[in-house]
Design an enzyme around this catalytic site. Sequence first.
Site, PDB file in Angstrom:
ATOM      1  N   ASP A   1       0.885  -4.928  -7.833  1.00  0.00           N
ATOM      2  CA  ASP A   1       2.327  -5.072  -7.634  1.00  0.00           C
ATOM      3  C   ASP A   1       2.802  -6.210  -7.284  1.00  0.00           C
ATOM      4  OD1 ASP A   1       4.784  -3.634  -7.799  1.00  0.00           O
ATOM      5  OD2 ASP A   1       3.970  -1.731  -7.026  1.00  0.00           O
TER       6      ASP A   1
ATOM      7  N   ASP B   1       1.427   2.480  -0.976  1.00  0.00           N
ATOM      8  CA  ASP B   1       1.408   2.731  -2.332  1.00  0.00           C
ATOM      9  C   ASP B   1       1.008   1.569  -3.228  1.00  0.00           C
ATOM     10  OD1 ASP B   1       3.967   2.137  -1.189  1.00  0.00           O
ATOM     11  OD2 ASP B   1       4.484   2.171  -3.392  1.00  0.00           O
ATOM     12  N   ASN B   2       1.043   0.179  -2.653  1.00  0.00           N
ATOM     13  CA  ASN B   2       0.703  -0.959  -3.207  1.00  0.00           C
ATOM     14  C   ASN B   2      -0.586  -1.263  -2.871  1.00  0.00           C
ATOM     15  OD1 ASN B   2       3.296  -0.739  -4.688  1.00  0.00           O
ATOM     16  ND2 ASN B   2       4.320  -2.160  -3.300  1.00  0.00           N
TER      17      ASN B   2
ATOM     18  N   ASP C   1      16.243   3.719 -12.751  1.00  0.00           N
ATOM     19  CA  ASP C   1      16.572   3.654 -14.434  1.00  0.00           C
ATOM     20  C   ASP C   1      15.424   3.766 -14.946  1.00  0.00           C
ATOM     21  OD1 ASP C   1      15.927   1.295 -13.830  1.00  0.00           O
ATOM     22  OD2 ASP C   1      17.710   0.211 -14.807  1.00  0.00           O
TER      23      ASP C   1
ATOM     24  N   LYS D   1       4.833  -0.948 -17.812  1.00  0.00           N
ATOM     25  CA  LYS D   1       5.669  -1.055 -16.579  1.00  0.00           C
ATOM     26  C   LYS D   1       7.058  -1.466 -17.083  1.00  0.00           C
ATOM     27  CE  LYS D   1       5.907  -3.173 -11.909  1.00  0.00           C
ATOM     28  NZ  LYS D   1       5.025  -4.122 -11.031  1.00  0.00           N
TER      29      LYS D   1
ATOM     30  N   GLY E   1       7.612   5.771 -11.192  1.00  0.00           N
ATOM     31  CA  GLY E   1       8.995   5.932 -11.628  1.00  0.00           C
ATOM     32  C   GLY E   1       9.395   5.212 -12.657  1.00  0.00           C
ATOM     33  N   ARG E   2       8.522   4.186 -12.866  1.00  0.00           N
ATOM     34  CA  ARG E   2       9.070   3.214 -14.262  1.00  0.00           C
ATOM     35  C   ARG E   2       7.871   2.866 -14.874  1.00  0.00           C
ATOM     36  NH1 ARG E   2      10.377  -2.590 -11.424  1.00  0.00           N
ATOM     37  NH2 ARG E   2       9.163  -2.378  -9.775  1.00  0.00           N
TER      38      ARG E   2
END
Length: 472
Positions: free
Chosen positions: A254, A244-245, A121, A109, A88-89
């Site tokens: 992460d 997810d990490n 965002d 990232k 997402g980023r």
Amino acid sequence: MTLMIPFDNTYAALPGQFYSKLPPQPVKAPRLVAFNEDLARVLGLTPGGTAEMAEVFGGNRVPEGADPLAQLYAGHQFGTYNPQLGDGRAILLGETAGTDGKRRDIQLKGSGRTPYSRGGDGRAWLGPVLREYVVSEAMHALGIPTTRALAAVETGETVWREGGLPGAVLTRVAASHLRVGTFQIFAARGDKASLRQLTDYAIARHYPEAEGPMGLLSAVRDAQSELIAAWMGVGFIHGVMNTDNFSISGETIDYGPCAFMDIYHPHTVFSSIDRGRRYAYANQPAIAVWNLAQLATALIQQMDDPQECVEAATEIVHAMPALTEAAWLRRFRAKLGITTAQEGDLELITSLLGLMAENQSDFTNTFRALAEGSARGQFTDPAAFDSWAEGWQARLEGEPDPHAVMRGANPAFIPRNHRIEEMIASAAAGDYALFHRLNAVLAKPFDDQPDHADLQRPPKPEEVVQATFCGT
Ligand code: AMP
Ligand code: MG
């Protein structure tokens, strides 16, 4: 010189269901604040001018040979399945084959919104970017498998969190960004073909000797057992061990609310969002097993009859605790200067840890002091340490060089939270001196560096960091 990255992309050659192709979103005024020349050499990258590198690593210019994309994945967050996450980023620029023959991802990232941004965002602020830079490079120097940091760029933009903060982009380098969650999303969709493709890809990239999905599962288990034991050995708390990490390659990935313990206590948690203490220091080995079970559940979905694999998968997962404990024992023996295995070693180690918890001993400094013969000063009740040390000294008989073994296993320097916070505050005010000093000192964590003894000091009561926050 012109920046040249010898891209050799394989993930971008997979079919479209695994990602969305899009470039990073440009930023207002990129300024290069850190660049890792050692890592650049390993990648086979030719550095360019500062302005040019700021453009590329800030996301304003896609370098030649890149094939930018956001990866799709899902994952269990604090035990609850989220059916769709994804980058997402972050944007994967591509891969290099490496001058050491190791393939690596190069990823930005904090590089703007993607189809997987959900409400976010797509940006990062300077604090977490510099934290990840320093801590991931420190982990590498400690000899612990980890993603690394190639560059950090200030964007010249404001990122809005609780208030306005300086924006930044990190260039992260990883063996790959495949996670348990990458498999979970296709398993949840019942997409056997994609699961098979991903399994083949992961095996070819990370474990070429592994056979089939169960071979992959065993290989990930072995790598993660070693990794978790390594974390335990340096007092590292990841903080968000969501699936997810949890990487397929076995690297630490992460660096959100992660932290190194100062005072030893097995229940230590720093993350402000870990209210249930799920990811406490001593829980990490058990959580890793839970995560591996999620990978097993996903992998078997690619079989024509998943039931046939359940027994094999269960056996592989159930073997993990013993493997982690064996790796843990090996590391903690070395921390005591011991190179052979004897009955009673486990008891010797756990009784020291018990004393350390009771005496509020600093984890890093206590183990380092064992080699120097000054450890009793780390205990509020030195007599308790003395009586433990009698048994320890007896155990060391016949060990050829415990001093050297301990110095190689017990770092003098770790990235202490209060120093990281201090570094972030000063960098945000434009002063990068502490950032550069931390990087230089932490590059040699096992060396005595008397000029930097201040970085070994535990926090004073008023300096103690109570909580750490995700990089969002
Ligand atoms: P993390 O906690 O960093 O592992 O992130 C979990 C998920 O949230 C991932 O899908 C991230 O891409 C996404 N995410 C985190 N921060 C942001 C952000 N500022 N904007 C968009 N997505 C984000
Ligand atoms: Mg993540």
